[in-house]
Design a protein around this motif. Structure first.
Motif, PDB file in Angstrom:
ATOM      1  N   PRO A 204       0.829  -1.225   0.000  1.00  0.00           N
ATOM      2  CA  PRO A 204       0.000   0.000   0.000  1.00  0.00           C
ATOM      3  C   PRO A 204       0.857   1.267   0.000  1.00  0.00           C
ATOM      4  O   PRO A 204       1.890   1.341   0.665  1.00  0.00           O
ATOM      5  N   ILE A 205       0.407   2.234  -0.753  1.00  0.00           N
ATOM      6  CA  ILE A 205       1.013   3.567  -0.801  1.00  0.00           C
ATOM      7  C   ILE A 205      -0.075   4.566  -0.449  1.00  0.00           C
ATOM      8  O   ILE A 205      -1.213   4.448  -0.919  1.00  0.00           O
ATOM      9  N   LEU A 206       0.251   5.544   0.357  1.00  0.00           N
ATOM     10  CA  LEU A 206      -0.728   6.515   0.822  1.00  0.00           C
ATOM     11  C   LEU A 206      -0.673   7.759  -0.063  1.00  0.00           C
ATOM     12  O   LEU A 206       0.400   8.348  -0.252  1.00  0.00           O
ATOM     13  N   LEU A 207      -1.822   8.144  -0.609  1.00  0.00           N
ATOM     14  CA  LEU A 207      -1.911   9.335  -1.449  1.00  0.00           C
ATOM     15  C   LEU A 207      -2.355  10.509  -0.604  1.00  0.00           C
ATOM     16  O   LEU A 207      -3.457  10.509  -0.047  1.00  0.00           O
ATOM     17  N   ALA A 208      -1.499  11.524  -0.504  1.00  0.00           N
ATOM     18  CA  ALA A 208      -1.862  12.759   0.184  1.00  0.00           C
ATOM     19  C   ALA A 208      -2.624  13.674  -0.776  1.00  0.00           C
ATOM     20  O   ALA A 208      -2.560  13.508  -1.999  1.00  0.00           O
ATOM     21  N   ASP A 209      -3.343  14.623  -0.221  1.00  0.00           N
ATOM     22  CA  ASP A 209      -4.076  15.569  -1.063  1.00  0.00           C
ATOM     23  C   ASP A 209      -3.101  16.449  -1.839  1.00  0.00           C
ATOM     24  O   ASP A 209      -2.057  16.864  -1.306  1.00  0.00           O
ATOM     25  N   PHE A 210      -3.458  16.734  -3.095  1.00  0.00           N
ATOM     26  CA  PHE A 210      -2.664  17.677  -3.865  1.00  0.00           C
ATOM     27  C   PHE A 210      -2.703  19.049  -3.192  1.00  0.00           C
ATOM     28  O   PHE A 210      -3.712  19.422  -2.571  1.00  0.00           O
ATOM     29  N   GLU A 211      -1.617  19.781  -3.342  1.00  0.00           N
ATOM     30  CA  GLU A 211      -1.544  21.132  -2.796  1.00  0.00           C
ATOM     31  C   GLU A 211      -1.698  22.148  -3.927  1.00  0.00           C
ATOM     32  O   GLU A 211      -1.124  21.983  -4.998  1.00  0.00           O
ATOM     33  N   SER A 212      -2.499  23.168  -3.675  1.00  0.00           N
ATOM     34  CA  SER A 212      -2.706  24.223  -4.663  1.00  0.00           C
ATOM     35  C   SER A 212      -3.378  25.402  -3.974  1.00  0.00           C
ATOM     36  O   SER A 212      -4.084  25.228  -2.966  1.00  0.00           O
TER      37      SER A 212
END
Length: 819
Positions: A204-212
């Protein structure tokens, strides 16, 4: 040697190396062909040679593209091959010009070379074996243009040109093989993270929220990136259920954003190997999108990729390219990456609508939260009123819930209306959905799905719905083939795997169904839909307490969903009715009715009342009260106030026929035929009006007509609907052998919808089979069916116990006779 290798990648490398080796083995034959080609080139004019080269170049480029797609070669191979072909073009033109003979060749001069070629490409030999050309001797030194001509003849020969091309492409092959080898073996800059052992495949790899700075754009990009990565065979994202549990252990509330710092902390706590962090930066009118794979242990960047979008309309395409590059560098096969449909193939120009759609798909297919999914799909079509794929998905969810038929048909019709704006693949899927669910026409639906699979063999909607179509045709082997293909194409979605379970139940492969069910439960522990199917399997096997537990578990996982509450109450009422516990069943029915009223679903309320009335009629208990209840329901919710498509005429007709009111039942069917178009009278489960006609004929004593109607129920997902009624018709018509076959078919065929039909049929089937075999003095069979009946109704309500005692008494007598 690294321990983390991708076997498919190594297989492709071996395959490519084998091709190169075989080419080398045949080198002698190719050299002979090369000489023949040189000789032939000498005989052609400049324009002929140019034409042949262009055609040959096109063929070579097609071969290179085919090898790139088939063997998973890097994307730079076709462009580099094209560059080599373009470089070869002026060389071929120059060679043809020189060999054909330009203006400089008119000078008659000695050509001081050891070897030249005549007009036919042949050479003459001296006795000593040295090659010389025919010469014209002139006195004095050779002019300058003769020297230049000699140089051109030595350089621009067909032998040099063709050998140069062969060597160039051989070098390209060696370069490609080297790249593939280093990529697969974890050597050098091309090495993947999996091959180098930095991360493990499918960990498993954890996806963080994109920053913008644009929060809306960041959310849309995150969801789009999540959906694209979910198609990967190597990258596996942390599921929402696991993440929610991790956040609870950290005393954090699930549902908020997951920034890079929080994602890193979760990864450290839970032993997750990597975190993906993304960013969108606006630069003038364009956007720069970047993604990094971060090691949570030390914050080191494992890899970093970047893409640019010229404007907001190209962001989805940039995300698709960015995710593909991430997947490639992690270690996924390029064949697998190219085989996945890109996000922009869900056609909508509205990025926010796509975000809503992506969230809905995740809620429905990964989390089992249909209510939230429906809400998100409605938001998506509000943003883009021509969003055909969102309409289609909305129709699918409503159809699966079996509620609000008019709303379901409207959704499918809206999708079908806007099909011309879709890609070809989407258009076929939409047409197939329309003809399989809105207005059932299996040949049209199946043809559309097959066309979609020609364009994309991994199209999961087409695969899954073709499986359902074959289930409707009772071709369970073909159905399983398509369900397994769908599950292989999308291993993150629970639906396809549990459809394999339901199909195996229908095949009678209960052991296979249990194994697949255990795997699904372990894979999706937080998905309530999985628990519902587990309960269906338990009912089919007669494990009623386990079924109750599975249904209650499903309810607890989505306690805020009234639709799930109703679905659970209906199934629990069915189990009670199967066991003859009518008071408990009516209490469950009352709970479902309250939920129907609270949701404002008049049609569902009438359907649940009709169920109770039909049950009373089937078991011959308290039919007058049941009639009073249905009359009160129709007074409270007049049919005239409902959309004709929502009016449950067939359900009411079955209820009235069951309690001995064939006239009222006939009136319901007449209204159905008058108010609803023929194409909308049936659904994918069954031709309900035909079933009702059969039951009405049975009630009126028209047994041959009943048999004719009921034998026509050969298509539909409700595979056992009408079988018990057909057995009754044969029985009452005096066709005992046919009756036994039909009764035993019902009693001996488990299926995933047993909870639908067993309340009206199972106990009565077992009881009657015991009586028939008893009359025939077939004691072993009679005692077996009596025993099953007694065990099923051992805790039945008091008004049913006389029948249980009669069966037990006769069972004791048979044992005494055999004794």
């Amino acid at each position: 040697m690294p321990t983390h290798q991708s076997l498919p990648a190594i297989w492709r490398l071996d395959k490519f190396t084998a091709v190169v080796y075989r080419l080398g083995e045949r080198g002698g034959a190719y050299m002979t062909g090369l000489k023949n080609l040189i000789n032939e080139a000498h005989r052609r004019s400049l324009w002929q040679v140019l034409g042949v080269y262009l055609v040959a170049s096109w063929l070579v480029f097609q071969v290179v593209q085919t090898l790139t797609e088939g063997l998973g070669l890097p994307d730079w191979v076709p462009p580099l091959a094209l560059v080599l072909l373009l470089i070869g073009l002026p060389i071929v033109v120059a060679t043809a010009f020189v060999q054909e003979g330009g203006p400089a060749t008119s000078s008659k001069a000695v050509v001081p070379v050891d070897e030249t070629e005549d007009a036919e490409g042949a050479t003459s030999e001296t006795a000593g074996g040295r090659h010389v050309a025919d010469q014209v001797q002139t006195p004095g030194p050779a002019p300058a243009d003769a020297t230049q001509l000699a140089t051109h003849h030595r350089l621009f020969t067909w032998r040099n040109a063709i050998l140069g091309g062969v060597l160039a492409f051989a070098l390209l092959g060696i370069l490609t093989a080297g790249y593939m080898a280093t990529r697969s073996l974890g050597i050098g800059p091309a090495a993947t993270l999996v091959a180098r052992g930095v991360i493990d495949e499918r960990q498993p790899i954890l996806l963080a929220d994109f920053e913008s700075t644009d929060s809306l754009l960041a959310r849309a990009a995150t969801e789009a990136f999540r959906v694209d990565l979910s198609q990967s065979s190597v990258v596996r994202l942390v599921e929402s259920g696991f993440l929610a549990g991790a956040l609870e252990r950290m005393d954090r509330q699930p549902g908020g954003g997951i920034d890079v710092d929080l994602a890193t902390e979760v990864a450290l706590r839970e032993g997750i190997q990597a975190v993906i962090a993304g960013e969108i930066v606006r630069a003038g009118g364009s956007y720069i999108l970047s993604a990094r794979l971060i090691s949570p242990a030390d914050g080191a960047s494992l890899l970093s990729q970047r893409e640019t979008a010229a404007d907001s309309t190209e962001i989805i395409a940039a995300i698709d390219a960015l995710s593909n590059r991430i997947r490639e560098r992690v270690g996924e096969s390029l064949v697998s990456i190219r085989g996945n449909p890109p996000l922009e193939r869900v056609t909508t120009p509205d990025l926010e609508a796509l975000r809503k759609y992506s969230q809905a798909i995740r809620a429905i297919e990964l989390e089992g939260d249909e209510a939230r999914g429906i809400s998100l799909l409605e938001e998506a079509v509000a943003l883009d009123t021509a969003f055909a794929m969102a309409y289609r998905k909305l129709g699918v969810v409503l159809a699966n819930r079996g509620e609000q038929r008019a709303r379901e048909i409207d959704a499918f019709t809206s999708a079908y209306r806007h099909r011309d704006r879709l890609t070809e693949r989407e258009r076929y899927v939409t047409i197939g959905s329309y003809y399989s669910m809105a207005r059932p026409d299996l040949p049209k639906a199946m043809a559309a799905y097959e066309n979609a699979l020609v364009l994309d063999p991994s199209e999961t909607a087409a695969l899954n719905n073709l499986g359902i179509a074959y289930q409707s045709l009772r071709d369970f082997m073909r159905a399983e083939e398509y369900f397994l293909r769908a599950a292989q194409a999308d291993s993150l979605t629970a639906l396809f795997s549990v459809n394999v379970v339901t199909n195996r139940i229908s095949q009678g492969d209960l052991e296979g169904a249990r194994i697949r069910m255990q795997s699904a439960a372990a894979r999706w522990p937080d998905n309530p839909f999985v628990d519902m199917v587990d309960g269906n399997l338990a009912v089919a096997e007669g494990r009623y307490e386990e079924a109750r537990a599975s249904y209650e578990t499903a309810r607890s996982k989505e306690s805020g969903s009234p639709a799930r509450q109703v679905a659970v109450e209906r199934r629990l009422a069915s189990i009670d009715a199967i066991e003859g516990k009518l008071r408990a069943a009516r209490a469950r029915q009352a709970a479902a009715l309250e939920l129907d009223r609270a949701r404002g679903l008049a049609a569902e309320y009438l359907i649940d009342v009709a169920w109770g009335t039909r049950l009373s009629g089937a078991l011959g208990v308290d039919t007058e009260s049941a009639l009073d209840e249905i009359a009160a329901a129709l007074e409270q919710y007049p049919l005239e106030d409902l959309d004709p498509l929502d009016r449950p005429y067939a359900d009411l007709a079955l209820a009235f026929a069951a309690v001995g009111r064939p006239v009222e039942a006939e009136r319901m069917l007449d209204a159905l035929e008058a108010e609803v178009a023929p194409e909308f009278r049936v659904d994918r489960f069954l031709d309900w009006p035909l079933l009702a006609r059969g039951v009405i004929a049975l009630e009126r004593g028209q047994y041959e007509a009943a048999i004719e109607h009921l034998r026509g129920l050969t298509v539909g997902l409700c595979m056992m609907c009408g079988v018990f009624e057909l057995a009754q018709a044969y029985d009452l018509a005096g066709q005992a052998d046919s009756a036994i076959v039909a009764y035993e078919r019902y009693a001996g065929t488990p299926w995933s919808g047993s909870w639908r039909t067993d309340p009206f049929a199972l106990a009565l089937t077992l009881e009657r089979l015991g009586q028939i075999h008893d009359e025939r003095r077939e004691w072993a069979k009679a005692s077996g069916y009596y025993a099953r009946f007694v065990d099923l109704w051992k805790d039945a309500d008091p008004e049913l116990q006389p029948r249980v005692r009669a069966a037990q008494r006769r069972l004791d007598e048979i044992f005494a006779l055999q004794g």
